[in-house]
Design a protein around this motif. Structure first.
Motif, PDB file in Angstrom:
ATOM      1  N   ALA A  61       0.812  -1.210   0.000  1.00  0.00           N
ATOM      2  CA  ALA A  61       0.000   0.000   0.000  1.00  0.00           C
ATOM      3  C   ALA A  61       0.850   1.267   0.000  1.00  0.00           C
ATOM      4  O   ALA A  61       0.510   2.262  -0.633  1.00  0.00           O
ATOM      5  CB  ALA A  61      -0.929  -0.009   1.211  1.00  0.00           C
ATOM      6  N   SER A  62       1.975   1.233   0.714  1.00  0.00           N
ATOM      7  CA  SER A  62       2.834   2.411   0.793  1.00  0.00           C
ATOM      8  C   SER A  62       3.515   2.726  -0.533  1.00  0.00           C
ATOM      9  O   SER A  62       4.086   3.795  -0.697  1.00  0.00           O
ATOM     10  CB  SER A  62       3.888   2.213   1.886  1.00  0.00           C
ATOM     11  N   GLN A  63       3.452   1.782  -1.475  1.00  0.00           N
ATOM     12  CA  GLN A  63       4.101   1.975  -2.772  1.00  0.00           C
ATOM     13  C   GLN A  63       3.099   2.325  -3.868  1.00  0.00           C
ATOM     14  O   GLN A  63       3.470   2.348  -5.028  1.00  0.00           O
ATOM     15  CB  GLN A  63       4.865   0.708  -3.153  1.00  0.00           C
ATOM     16  N   ARG A  64       1.858   2.577  -3.495  1.00  0.00           N
ATOM     17  CA  ARG A  64       0.836   2.902  -4.481  1.00  0.00           C
ATOM     18  C   ARG A  64       0.312   4.313  -4.254  1.00  0.00           C
ATOM     19  O   ARG A  64      -0.094   4.668  -3.150  1.00  0.00           O
ATOM     20  CB  ARG A  64      -0.336   1.915  -4.405  1.00  0.00           C
ATOM     21  N   MET A  65       0.302   5.107  -5.289  1.00  0.00           N
ATOM     22  CA  MET A  65      -0.279   6.433  -5.193  1.00  0.00           C
ATOM     23  C   MET A  65      -1.793   6.334  -5.304  1.00  0.00           C
ATOM     24  O   MET A  65      -2.313   5.512  -6.065  1.00  0.00           O
ATOM     25  CB  MET A  65       0.260   7.324  -6.318  1.00  0.00           C
ATOM     26  N   LEU A 126      -9.575  15.392  -1.716  1.00  0.00           N
ATOM     27  CA  LEU A 126      -8.209  15.027  -1.343  1.00  0.00           C
ATOM     28  C   LEU A 126      -7.904  15.430   0.094  1.00  0.00           C
ATOM     29  O   LEU A 126      -7.233  14.691   0.829  1.00  0.00           O
ATOM     30  CB  LEU A 126      -7.216  15.680  -2.308  1.00  0.00           C
ATOM     31  N   ARG A 127      -8.367  16.583   0.505  1.00  0.00           N
ATOM     32  CA  ARG A 127      -8.140  17.002   1.894  1.00  0.00           C
ATOM     33  C   ARG A 127      -8.815  16.043   2.872  1.00  0.00           C
ATOM     34  O   ARG A 127      -8.304  15.798   3.978  1.00  0.00           O
ATOM     35  CB  ARG A 127      -8.682  18.425   2.119  1.00  0.00           C
ATOM     36  N   THR A 128      -9.941  15.488   2.455  1.00  0.00           N
ATOM     37  CA  THR A 128     -10.709  14.606   3.333  1.00  0.00           C
ATOM     38  C   THR A 128     -10.097  13.220   3.445  1.00  0.00           C
ATOM     39  O   THR A 128     -10.089  12.619   4.524  1.00  0.00           O
ATOM     40  CB  THR A 128     -12.160  14.481   2.816  1.00  0.00           C
ATOM     41  N   HIS A 129      -9.557  12.701   2.338  1.00  0.00           N
ATOM     42  CA  HIS A 129      -9.181  11.288   2.307  1.00  0.00           C
ATOM     43  C   HIS A 129      -7.691  11.014   2.120  1.00  0.00           C
ATOM     44  O   HIS A 129      -7.249   9.886   2.345  1.00  0.00           O
ATOM     45  CB  HIS A 129      -9.934  10.578   1.177  1.00  0.00           C
ATOM     46  N   VAL A 130      -6.906  12.012   1.699  1.00  0.00           N
ATOM     47  CA  VAL A 130      -5.501  11.767   1.357  1.00  0.00           C
ATOM     48  C   VAL A 130      -4.607  12.771   2.073  1.00  0.00           C
ATOM     49  O   VAL A 130      -4.913  13.973   2.107  1.00  0.00           O
ATOM     50  CB  VAL A 130      -5.287  11.874  -0.178  1.00  0.00           C
ATOM     51  N   ASP A 131      -3.516  12.283   2.615  1.00  0.00           N
ATOM     52  CA  ASP A 131      -2.547  13.154   3.271  1.00  0.00           C
ATOM     53  C   ASP A 131      -2.017  14.176   2.265  1.00  0.00           C
ATOM     54  O   ASP A 131      -1.736  13.851   1.113  1.00  0.00           O
ATOM     55  CB  ASP A 131      -1.387  12.321   3.826  1.00  0.00           C
ATOM     56  N   GLU A 132      -1.886  15.422   2.718  1.00  0.00           N
ATOM     57  CA  GLU A 132      -1.500  16.504   1.814  1.00  0.00           C
ATOM     58  C   GLU A 132      -0.107  16.337   1.232  1.00  0.00           C
ATOM     59  O   GLU A 132       0.225  16.954   0.216  1.00  0.00           O
ATOM     60  CB  GLU A 132      -1.600  17.840   2.539  1.00  0.00           C
ATOM     61  N   ARG A 133       0.716  15.495   1.837  1.00  0.00           N
ATOM     62  CA  ARG A 133       2.072  15.268   1.322  1.00  0.00           C
ATOM     63  C   ARG A 133       2.127  14.115   0.329  1.00  0.00           C
ATOM     64  O   ARG A 133       3.179  13.856  -0.266  1.00  0.00           O
ATOM     65  CB  ARG A 133       3.017  14.978   2.481  1.00  0.00           C
ATOM     66  N   SER A 155      -4.094  24.662  -8.565  1.00  0.00           N
ATOM     67  CA  SER A 155      -3.147  24.559  -7.445  1.00  0.00           C
ATOM     68  C   SER A 155      -2.839  23.110  -7.096  1.00  0.00           C
ATOM     69  O   SER A 155      -1.870  22.835  -6.381  1.00  0.00           O
ATOM     70  CB  SER A 155      -3.722  25.270  -6.215  1.00  0.00           C
ATOM     71  N   LEU A 156      -3.638  22.171  -7.608  1.00  0.00           N
ATOM     72  CA  LEU A 156      -3.392  20.751  -7.363  1.00  0.00           C
ATOM     73  C   LEU A 156      -2.338  20.174  -8.303  1.00  0.00           C
ATOM     74  O   LEU A 156      -1.875  19.049  -8.096  1.00  0.00           O
ATOM     75  CB  LEU A 156      -4.700  19.950  -7.524  1.00  0.00           C
ATOM     76  N   GLY A 157      -1.972  20.925  -9.326  1.00  0.00           N
ATOM     77  CA  GLY A 157      -1.041  20.440 -10.331  1.00  0.00           C
ATOM     78  C   GLY A 157       0.241  19.833  -9.777  1.00  0.00           C
ATOM     79  O   GLY A 157       0.652  18.748 -10.190  1.00  0.00           O
ATOM     80  N   PRO A 158       0.913  20.491  -8.821  1.00  0.00           N
ATOM     81  CA  PRO A 158       2.176  19.941  -8.296  1.00  0.00           C
ATOM     82  C   PRO A 158       2.024  18.586  -7.602  1.00  0.00           C
ATOM     83  O   PRO A 158       3.009  17.857  -7.471  1.00  0.00           O
ATOM     84  CB  PRO A 158       2.626  21.028  -7.307  1.00  0.00           C
ATOM     85  N   ARG A 159       0.820  18.234  -7.164  1.00  0.00           N
ATOM     86  CA  ARG A 159       0.622  16.949  -6.486  1.00  0.00           C
ATOM     87  C   ARG A 159       0.467  15.790  -7.468  1.00  0.00           C
ATOM     88  O   ARG A 159       0.583  14.634  -7.092  1.00  0.00           O
ATOM     89  CB  ARG A 159      -0.619  16.999  -5.589  1.00  0.00           C
TER      90      ARG A 159
END
Length: 317
Positions: A61-65, A126-133, A155-159
Motif C-alpha cells: 500500500a505504501s508503494q501505491r499512489m 483530497l483534503r478529506t481522504h488523502v494526506d497533503e504530502r 493549485s493541485l497540479g504539483p501533487r
C-alpha cells in the motif's frame, strides 16, 4: 462555414422518460455494487459527487499512489467504466476516488458544475481522504481528460505525479476534428481504414456514438452552454518534468484525429523522457473500456511509471 457551437441551437434527439428511469435504475444498482466492495459515496460543498475506497493496509500500500479517475461521456456514466477501473487500473492496495459527472451521463438535469467548482470539489475530496504530502495519480478517458487538464493547471497540479490519458480529447482540442465529429454529425469526417478505403464499420460506429451519446439533450446542453472549451486544451509542454505521462491513442478513433494527436505526442515525447505513448492499431474510441488485454497493457505501463515516481521521490528525501 464556421462552427459556432456555443451560439448554435442545441439540436438533440429526445429520449422517452422511461429510458432515463432505466438508466437511473442501473446507476442505483451500480452504487449498491460499489458499496458491497467497500466504496462510499460523498458529495463536496461545491456539489461534486464521488466514490471513495481506502487502500487495504498492506506492505504494497505504501508503494501505491492514490488513483483519481474521471469518466467520459456515456449512459450511466461511471457504471460503464467499473470493469476497467476495478479490474484493470485499480486494486485493493490502492486508495481510489472515482468522480461522477452527471451532465454527461444521460441524467436528467441542467445543473452543471463549472470548472472551478470541479477543481474545488477534487481538492476537498483530497483534503478529506488523502494526506497533503501524498502525490496522486490521475486517469481519465475521453471527456475525462478535460477535467484532468483543469486539475493540472490548478493549485493541485504539483501533487499530480502520474497522468494517464485514454483516448484523449483534450490534446489538440482547438483543432476542428472533435467539434465537427461530435457536435456536427452531418459534417463528420468519413472513417478511413489503413488501406485508404472507407471503413463501413467505423462509419456505423460513428453513427452509434452520435445516436447514443452526442445527441442526448442534457449532454448537448452541457457541451454547448456550460463547458469551458477554451480552458480544456492540454499542452504537453506544460506538464512538469517530475510527472510521468502515459497517453493511449486508438488508431481508428472516430471522434478525434488520431494521426494528428499521435504526431503531436511524438513531437513532444522526442524531447521529454517523462512522456510515454501507446498506440493501439485497428482499435476504435472506447474499445479500451472492455478489453482486458488493453487493461493489462495500461496497468503494466502505469506500474513502471509509478516505480519511477517513487524512486525519484526517494532520491530527493
Amino acid at each position: 462555414q464556421p462552427k459556432r457551437f456555443t451560439f448554435d441551437s442545441v439540436n438533440p434527439l429526445h429520449r422517452p422518460l422511461t429510458l432515463y428511469l432505466f438508466i437511473g435504475a442501473l446507476e442505483k444498482l451500480g452504487g449498491i455494487f460499489l458499496r458491497t466492495i467497500g466504496f462510499r459515496k460523498h458529495r463536496t460543498k461545491s456539489g461534486l459527487s464521488y466514490w471513495h475506497r481506502a487502500g487495504r493496509p498492506t506492505s504494497q500500500a505504501s508503494q501505491r499512489m492514490p488513483l483519481l479517475f474521471f469518466h467520459g461521456i456515456a449512459p450511466a456514466g461511471l457504471l460503464l467504466y467499473l470493469p476497467i477501473v476495478l479490474y484493470g487500473l485499480g486494486d485493493v492496495d490502492r486508495t481510489m476516488l472515482l468522480f461522477e459527472n452527471k451532465p454527461i451521463s444521460c441524467s436528467i438535469g441542467f445543473n452543471a458544475l463549472t470548472e472551478d467548482e470541479t477543481v474545488d470539489g477534487v481538492a476537498e475530496a483530497l483534503r478529506t481522504h488523502v494526506d497533503e504530502r501524498t502525490p496522486v495519480a490521475v486517469t481519465g478517458h475521453s471527456f475525462g481528460t478535460c477535467a484532468m487538464t483543469w486539475l493540472l493547471y490548478s493549485s493541485l497540479g504539483p501533487r499530480i505525479r502520474q497522468f494517464t490519458l485514454l483516448d484523449p480529447v483534450s490534446i489538440l482540442l482547438s483543432e476542428p476534428d472533435l467539434v465537427t465529429n461530435f457536435l456536427y454529425p452531418r459534417h463528420a469526417q468519413r472513417v478511413v481504414g489503413s488501406d485508404g478505403e472507407t471503413d463501413a464499420a467505423g462509419d456505423a460506429r460513428t453513427k452509434k456514438i452520435q445516436l447514443v451519446a452526442a445527441s442526448e439533450l442534457f449532454t448537448e446542453y452541457y457541451l454547448r452552454r456550460n463547458f469551458s472549451w477554451y480552458n480544456s486544451e492540454l499542452w504537453l509542454e506544460d506538464i512538469p518534468d517530475d510527472c510521468q505521462v502515459l497517453i493511449c491513442i486508438s488508431e481508428k478513433d472516430e471522434i478525434i484525429s488520431a494521426p494528428k494527436v499521435k504526431q503531436e505526442v511524438e513531437i513532444t515525447g522526442s524531447c521529454r523522457s517523462n512522456v510515454k505513448l501507446v498506440h493501439w492499431e485497428n482499435v476504435r474510441h472506447g474499445d479500451c473500456i472492455t478489453s482486458k488485454t488493453m487493461w493489462d497493457e495500461i496497468r503494466k505501463e502505469m506500474h513502471v511509471q509509478e516505480k519511477a515516481v517513487l524512486l525519484g521521490m526517494s532520491k530527493h528525501q
